[in-house]
Write an enzyme that holds these catalytic residues in place. Sequence first.
Site, PDB file in Angstrom:
ATOM      1  N   SER A 176       0.793  -1.222   0.000  1.00 52.37           N
ATOM      2  CA  SER A 176       0.000   0.000   0.000  1.00 52.37           C
ATOM      3  C   SER A 176       0.831   1.280   0.000  1.00 52.37           C
ATOM      4  O   SER A 176       0.375   2.301  -0.497  1.00 52.37           O
ATOM      5  CB  SER A 176      -0.964  -0.002   1.192  1.00 52.37           C
ATOM      6  N   HIS A 204      -5.455  -3.144  -2.739  1.00 52.71           N
ATOM      7  CA  HIS A 204      -5.083  -2.227  -3.824  1.00 52.71           C
ATOM      8  C   HIS A 204      -4.974  -2.925  -5.174  1.00 52.71           C
ATOM      9  O   HIS A 204      -4.565  -2.300  -6.161  1.00 52.71           O
ATOM     10  CB  HIS A 204      -3.764  -1.523  -3.490  1.00 52.71           C
ATOM     11  N   LYS A 236     -11.962   1.043  -1.688  1.00 55.58           N
ATOM     12  CA  LYS A 236     -10.919   1.592  -2.574  1.00 55.58           C
ATOM     13  C   LYS A 236     -11.425   1.566  -4.015  1.00 55.58           C
ATOM     14  O   LYS A 236     -12.321   2.340  -4.329  1.00 55.58           O
ATOM     15  CB  LYS A 236      -9.629   0.828  -2.325  1.00 55.58           C
TER      16      LYS A 236
HETATM   17  C1  LIG Z   1      -7.037   0.055   3.338  1.00 54.45           C
HETATM   18  C2  LIG Z   1      -6.404  -1.243   3.645  1.00 54.45           C
HETATM   19  C3  LIG Z   1      -6.945  -2.090   4.619  1.00 54.45           C
HETATM   20  C4  LIG Z   1      -8.079  -1.659   5.510  1.00 54.45           C
HETATM   21  O1  LIG Z   1      -9.285  -1.673   4.850  1.00 54.45           O
HETATM   22  P1  LIG Z   1     -10.463  -0.756   5.451  1.00 54.45           P
HETATM   23  O2  LIG Z   1     -11.683  -1.282   4.816  1.00 54.45           O
HETATM   24  O3  LIG Z   1     -10.138   0.636   5.081  1.00 54.45           O
HETATM   25  O4  LIG Z   1     -10.446  -0.979   6.937  1.00 54.45           O
HETATM   26  C5  LIG Z   1      -6.378  -3.325   4.783  1.00 54.45           C
HETATM   27  N1  LIG Z   1      -5.301  -3.709   4.062  1.00 54.45           N
HETATM   28  C6  LIG Z   1      -4.740  -2.909   3.142  1.00 54.45           C
HETATM   29  C7  LIG Z   1      -3.556  -3.384   2.378  1.00 54.45           C
HETATM   30  C8  LIG Z   1      -5.264  -1.650   2.916  1.00 54.45           C
HETATM   31  O5  LIG Z   1      -4.692  -0.828   2.056  1.00 54.45           O
END
Ligand SMILES: *Cc1c(COP(=O)(O)O)cnc(C)c1O
Length: 386
Positions: A176, A204, A236
């Site tokens: 990330s 992602h 996302k």
């Molecule tokens: C954003 C993210 C999460 C968390 O997800 P949320 O739904 O925002 O709690 C978990 N793992 C990765 C790699 C992320 O980028």
Amino acid sequence: MRDLSKQLNEIRQSGLYRSRRIGDSPQGPEVVIDQHKVLNFCSNDYLGLANHAEVNKAYIKGIERWGSGSGAAHLINGHSAAHHALEEELAEFTGRPRALLFSTGYMANLGIATALLRRGDGVFEDRLNHASLLDAGLSSAARFYRYRHADAGDLAAKLTARDHAEKLVMTDGVFSMDGDIAPLPKLAEACAKHNAWLMVDDAHGFGVLGENGGGSLALHNLGTAQVPIVMGTLGKAFGTFGAFVAGSEELIETLIQKARTYIYTTALPSAVAVATSASLKLAREETWRRERLQHLIKQFNIFASELGLQCMPSDTPIQPILTGDSEKASAMSRQLFEAGILVTAIRPPTVPQNTARLRITFSAAHTDAHLETLMNALESVFTKHD
Ligand SMILES: *Cc1c(COP(=O)(O)O)cnc(C)c1O
């Protein structure tokens, strides 16, 4: 009681103080934030679906059909036909027998590790994993190991050295804060050889990678046998909110019985599930969004190498530029903001010491003109700091 104001001052002095800007517009390439209209290069809305007319319309229809709140946890009476339908769509999308909705990705990761692992087990994580995966491993009863970033050899050595009843390997599919893709075929090979489960968090990757947005696993054609546990987020690329885990019938039933972050929390509003069904369809079918992203990434890389920016090896919409120094990253982010560009500075402890960076993210909704404005602003800010 610890002296909190002293502690806050220390954070301020180390250039690591975090504060929030206040937004006053929906997500999109142009946003209003702290009363400034700026170009947005830091959201995870990779496909431009967070404020898409069809997704919004589905959301409103979902509210008309289901109301605003789900009222209870899934195991009480919060589990609706809308949730159930989305789970079936996500199972089909990921090519797994079942999928299970969680209220957030953070909770999904915590749920997986704590439900599957016991004392005497081992959990093995890439040292650059997302904080939620690290927290998940640390909250489990298993012994915790970190292996070198994207290093399947180091993982294999650690799996060999230690004897555990069960072993779980957890990795980001796309890292990330760095934007690189995990060496999944090699990790899967090491896991198969050492009888370990492999879990991939593709927050992602889904929607962004693979022909139909199937993510890092689709890119390498890895099925349930190689990667028995897959996690994805809905906030996302899919533009809404929530998360899911996909895998075998037995995995999903185990999580329903044992994952406390599933059992003891309110279900997502059903309207979110209805909206996500709409955005999942767009994400799968509108391949132009992924092509658009690839175009932006390519153009940006050409420009960055001409300007001699210290980019990281990334083929994804996450394009970090290393500054090393936290204060420098913050100063550059501020100057970019003044120039009408929103790019966040990422600093320790989110990333390792001395690897502060500007983290640029692209969205399919960015135009060539947006990209050009970004490049001009970066050129002027980096020239000033040379
Ligand atoms: C954003 C993210 C999460 C968390 O997800 P949320 O739904 O925002 O709690 C978990 N793992 C990765 C790699 C992320 O980028």
